[in-house]
Motif scaffolding. Sequence first.
Motif, PDB file in Angstrom:
ATOM      1  N   MET A 240     -57.905  79.865 110.645  1.00 53.49           N
ATOM      2  CA  MET A 240     -56.781  80.728 110.263  1.00 53.49           C
ATOM      3  C   MET A 240     -56.976  81.250 108.841  1.00 53.49           C
ATOM      4  N   SER A 241     -57.364  80.344 107.943  1.00 55.93           N
ATOM      5  CA  SER A 241     -57.566  80.747 106.565  1.00 55.93           C
ATOM      6  C   SER A 241     -58.690  81.787 106.468  1.00 55.93           C
ATOM      7  N   ALA A 242     -59.740  81.612 107.292  1.00 51.87           N
ATOM      8  CA  ALA A 242     -60.842  82.581 107.287  1.00 51.87           C
ATOM      9  C   ALA A 242     -60.371  83.945 107.815  1.00 51.87           C
ATOM     10  N   MET A 243     -59.523  83.945 108.840  1.00 48.77           N
ATOM     11  CA  MET A 243     -59.002  85.215 109.373  1.00 48.77           C
ATOM     12  C   MET A 243     -58.106  85.907 108.349  1.00 48.77           C
ATOM     13  N   LEU A 244     -57.340  85.103 107.628  1.00 51.52           N
ATOM     14  CA  LEU A 244     -56.403  85.679 106.663  1.00 51.52           C
ATOM     15  C   LEU A 244     -57.130  86.351 105.487  1.00 51.52           C
ATOM     16  N   ARG A 245     -58.365  85.955 105.292  1.00 50.31           N
ATOM     17  CA  ARG A 245     -59.135  86.591 104.226  1.00 50.31           C
ATOM     18  C   ARG A 245     -59.271  88.095 104.472  1.00 50.31           C
ATOM     19  N   SER A 246     -59.247  88.501 105.724  1.00 44.92           N
ATOM     20  CA  SER A 246     -59.345  89.941 105.996  1.00 44.92           C
ATOM     21  C   SER A 246     -58.040  90.661 105.666  1.00 44.92           C
ATOM     22  N   CYS A 247     -56.974  89.927 105.360  1.00 48.71           N
ATOM     23  CA  CYS A 247     -55.733  90.560 104.860  1.00 48.71           C
ATOM     24  C   CYS A 247     -55.668  90.404 103.338  1.00 48.71           C
ATOM     25  N   GLY A 248     -56.770  90.011 102.738  1.00 50.14           N
ATOM     26  CA  GLY A 248     -56.796  89.879 101.280  1.00 50.14           C
ATOM     27  C   GLY A 248     -56.286  88.537 100.784  1.00 50.14           C
ATOM     28  N   ILE A 249     -56.023  87.609 101.707  1.00 50.86           N
ATOM     29  CA  ILE A 249     -55.479  86.322 101.278  1.00 50.86           C
ATOM     30  C   ILE A 249     -56.624  85.352 100.983  1.00 50.86           C
ATOM     31  N   VAL A 250     -56.619  84.827  99.777  1.00 45.11           N
ATOM     32  CA  VAL A 250     -57.684  83.903  99.399  1.00 45.11           C
ATOM     33  C   VAL A 250     -57.095  82.566  98.983  1.00 45.11           C
ATOM     34  N   ASP A 251     -57.916  81.519  99.115  1.00 50.54           N
ATOM     35  CA  ASP A 251     -57.585  80.259  98.440  1.00 50.54           C
ATOM     36  C   ASP A 251     -56.339  79.538  98.913  1.00 50.54           C
ATOM     37  N   ILE A 252     -55.988  79.588 100.183  1.00 47.44           N
ATOM     38  CA  ILE A 252     -54.786  78.834 100.564  1.00 47.44           C
ATOM     39  C   ILE A 252     -55.140  77.562 101.328  1.00 47.44           C
ATOM     40  N   ASP A 253     -56.383  77.130 101.208  1.00 45.85           N
ATOM     41  CA  ASP A 253     -56.775  75.890 101.885  1.00 45.85           C
ATOM     42  C   ASP A 253     -56.096  74.705 101.206  1.00 45.85           C
TER      43      ASP A 253
ATOM     44  N   SER B  58     -58.657  69.155  99.093  1.00 45.48           N
ATOM     45  CA  SER B  58     -59.563  68.264  99.819  1.00 45.48           C
ATOM     46  C   SER B  58     -59.100  66.802  99.737  1.00 45.48           C
ATOM     47  N   GLY B  59     -58.998  66.167 100.892  1.00 52.24           N
ATOM     48  CA  GLY B  59     -58.613  64.756 100.924  1.00 52.24           C
ATOM     49  C   GLY B  59     -57.114  64.521 101.046  1.00 52.24           C
ATOM     50  N   VAL B  60     -56.318  65.592 100.982  1.00 53.45           N
ATOM     51  CA  VAL B  60     -54.861  65.450 101.117  1.00 53.45           C
ATOM     52  C   VAL B  60     -54.458  65.970 102.500  1.00 53.45           C
ATOM     53  N   GLY B  61     -53.735  65.167 103.266  1.00 56.36           N
ATOM     54  CA  GLY B  61     -53.248  65.603 104.582  1.00 56.36           C
ATOM     55  C   GLY B  61     -54.372  65.719 105.605  1.00 56.36           C
ATOM     56  N   GLN B  62     -54.032  66.182 106.819  1.00 54.33           N
ATOM     57  CA  GLN B  62     -55.004  66.248 107.911  1.00 54.33           C
ATOM     58  C   GLN B  62     -55.450  67.664 108.207  1.00 54.33           C
ATOM     59  N   ASN B  63     -54.475  68.553 108.277  1.00 55.63           N
ATOM     60  CA  ASN B  63     -54.750  69.902 108.785  1.00 55.63           C
ATOM     61  C   ASN B  63     -53.743  70.848 108.118  1.00 55.63           C
ATOM     62  N   GLN B  64     -53.974  71.107 106.825  1.00 56.40           N
ATOM     63  CA  GLN B  64     -52.911  71.825 106.104  1.00 56.40           C
ATOM     64  C   GLN B  64     -53.383  73.013 105.290  1.00 56.40           C
ATOM     65  N   LEU B  65     -52.385  73.853 104.945  1.00 54.74           N
ATOM     66  CA  LEU B  65     -52.597  74.965 104.034  1.00 54.74           C
ATOM     67  C   LEU B  65     -51.665  74.748 102.844  1.00 54.74           C
ATOM     68  N   ARG B  66     -52.079  75.269 101.692  1.00 54.31           N
ATOM     69  CA  ARG B  66     -51.314  75.058 100.461  1.00 54.31           C
ATOM     70  C   ARG B  66     -51.171  76.423  99.801  1.00 54.31           C
ATOM     71  N   ILE B  67     -49.940  76.881  99.669  1.00 49.60           N
ATOM     72  CA  ILE B  67     -49.688  78.249  99.210  1.00 49.60           C
ATOM     73  C   ILE B  67     -49.061  78.224  97.825  1.00 49.60           C
ATOM     74  N   GLY B  68     -49.712  78.885  96.891  1.00 49.76           N
ATOM     75  CA  GLY B  68     -49.192  78.970  95.526  1.00 49.76           C
ATOM     76  C   GLY B  68     -48.088  80.018  95.483  1.00 49.76           C
ATOM     77  N   THR B  69     -46.858  79.569  95.166  1.00 49.32           N
ATOM     78  CA  THR B  69     -45.732  80.511  95.074  1.00 49.32           C
ATOM     79  C   THR B  69     -45.333  80.617  93.606  1.00 49.32           C
ATOM     80  N   TYR B  70     -46.316  80.961  92.801  1.00 43.20           N
ATOM     81  CA  TYR B  70     -46.076  81.090  91.365  1.00 43.20           C
ATOM     82  C   TYR B  70     -45.236  82.330  91.089  1.00 43.20           C
ATOM     83  N   VAL B  71     -44.787  82.405  89.852  1.00 38.66           N
ATOM     84  CA  VAL B  71     -43.738  83.367  89.508  1.00 38.66           C
ATOM     85  C   VAL B  71     -44.161  84.838  89.671  1.00 38.66           C
ATOM     86  N   SER B  72     -45.466  85.138  89.626  1.00 44.12           N
ATOM     87  CA  SER B  72     -45.894  86.539  89.770  1.00 44.12           C
ATOM     88  C   SER B  72     -45.957  87.001  91.227  1.00 44.12           C
ATOM     89  N   VAL B  73     -45.847  86.062  92.159  1.00 47.72           N
ATOM     90  CA  VAL B  73     -45.937  86.412  93.584  1.00 47.72           C
ATOM     91  C   VAL B  73     -44.633  87.101  94.009  1.00 47.72           C
TER      92      VAL B  73
END
Length: 384
Positions: free
Chosen positions: A324-337, A340-355
């Motif tokens: 899914m993360s690889a497919m999302l790269r074609s929408c310009g989405i990077v780095d939401i994996d 490493s070592g946390v959880g089993q099958n997860q994504l981590r989304i930065g919702t910082y103030v500029s988003v």
Amino acid sequence: MPVTTPYPRTLPRFPLEDGRLGSGPAKIRREQLDRFVADPDGVLGTSHRKEPVKRLVGRIQRGLLELFGAPAGYEIVLGNGGSTAFWDIAAASLIEQRAQCLDFGVFGNRMARAAAAPWLATPDVRTAPHGELVLAEHAPDIDTYAWAHNETSTGVVAPVWRVGQADGAITLIDGTSAAGGIGFDAANADVYYFAPQKNLGSDGGLWVALVSPAAAARAERIAASGRFIPEFLNLHLAIEQSRKQQTLNTPAIATLMLLDSQLEWLLAQGGLGWAASHTRSLATKIYDWADQCEHAFPFVANPALRSPTNAVIEFDRRVDVKAMSAMLRSCGIVDIDGYSGVGQNQLRIGTYVSVTETDIDQLLRNFDVLVPHLLAGSEATAAR
Ligand SMILES: *Cc1c(COP(=O)(O)O)cnc(C)c1O
């Protein structure tokens, strides 16, 4: 699995305006970059010991004191090396004998490891499983309490509060992924340190610390105690330099410019109160989405501990998040994996103030399309 898997052609796709939803380094707004072309103060390529850069540093110091609503006597200190350098600075310059360190994720664990320096007593390390929180507890032999305001690896947010002050203990808070995006009472921390590549829309490599008079006095006393302290890790020296709007050695001027423009923008938007409600509303959209999705759930079970700046979502094991993360790269989405070592099958989304809200809405529309698609794919594989 190839690095980019094409988004399936037959499915609707929702591109983002800016897909930098990583947990750090993170999005830098276009308007911030425009400054480099204008460079109105003419600071790029000039000395950090001369007036133009010193003015820039002074503006950053005042901006941060205002943003944090810092009590009188607190000061902003800065130096090179990022937050990781500050863990060693804490061990060399701030911990008197023994620290209590909270390890509820990868970053807190690294502070705890730095506090295990051979010239100090073995730290009192309190741990919690990933996704949970452990609180500090007063103990008579502890002179320093240390934890992260926001544990970026697991998406757990912690309170900033005083455990022991009456006995002269100080509180050290790693605010790297919280600073500028989560509110707190600055009077509850003696050192609130961070690097500016997350909410503060800048680049890595710099550490910045909001320092209380008690912490400055501690650093001065330890520096004068005869303990061997490498210059680079000497917080007292850094404080003396910062009082002259300088750093011990040459900083990246571009990093300072980006930080300055982000601070100006944040204060104009309404400061930390505005920032905190913006990040919270972005993250809430993602948690709400996960709560209603049959095949995903927020990794942090307790809603009160869910980070406003890093939403970690665990997916049903049949949903291949790497694909899914690889497919999302074609929408310009990077780095939401996930980390490493946390959880089993997860994504981590930065919702910082500029988003923006729009980009989070688009992200979730893509999830709505891709989750059933990947689930169907996995069922087809299983049936074969
Ligand atoms: C990103 C991060 C760090 C690491 O910062 P560096 O500048 O790369 O050393 C440390 N602590 C927390 C909580 C972070 O989110």
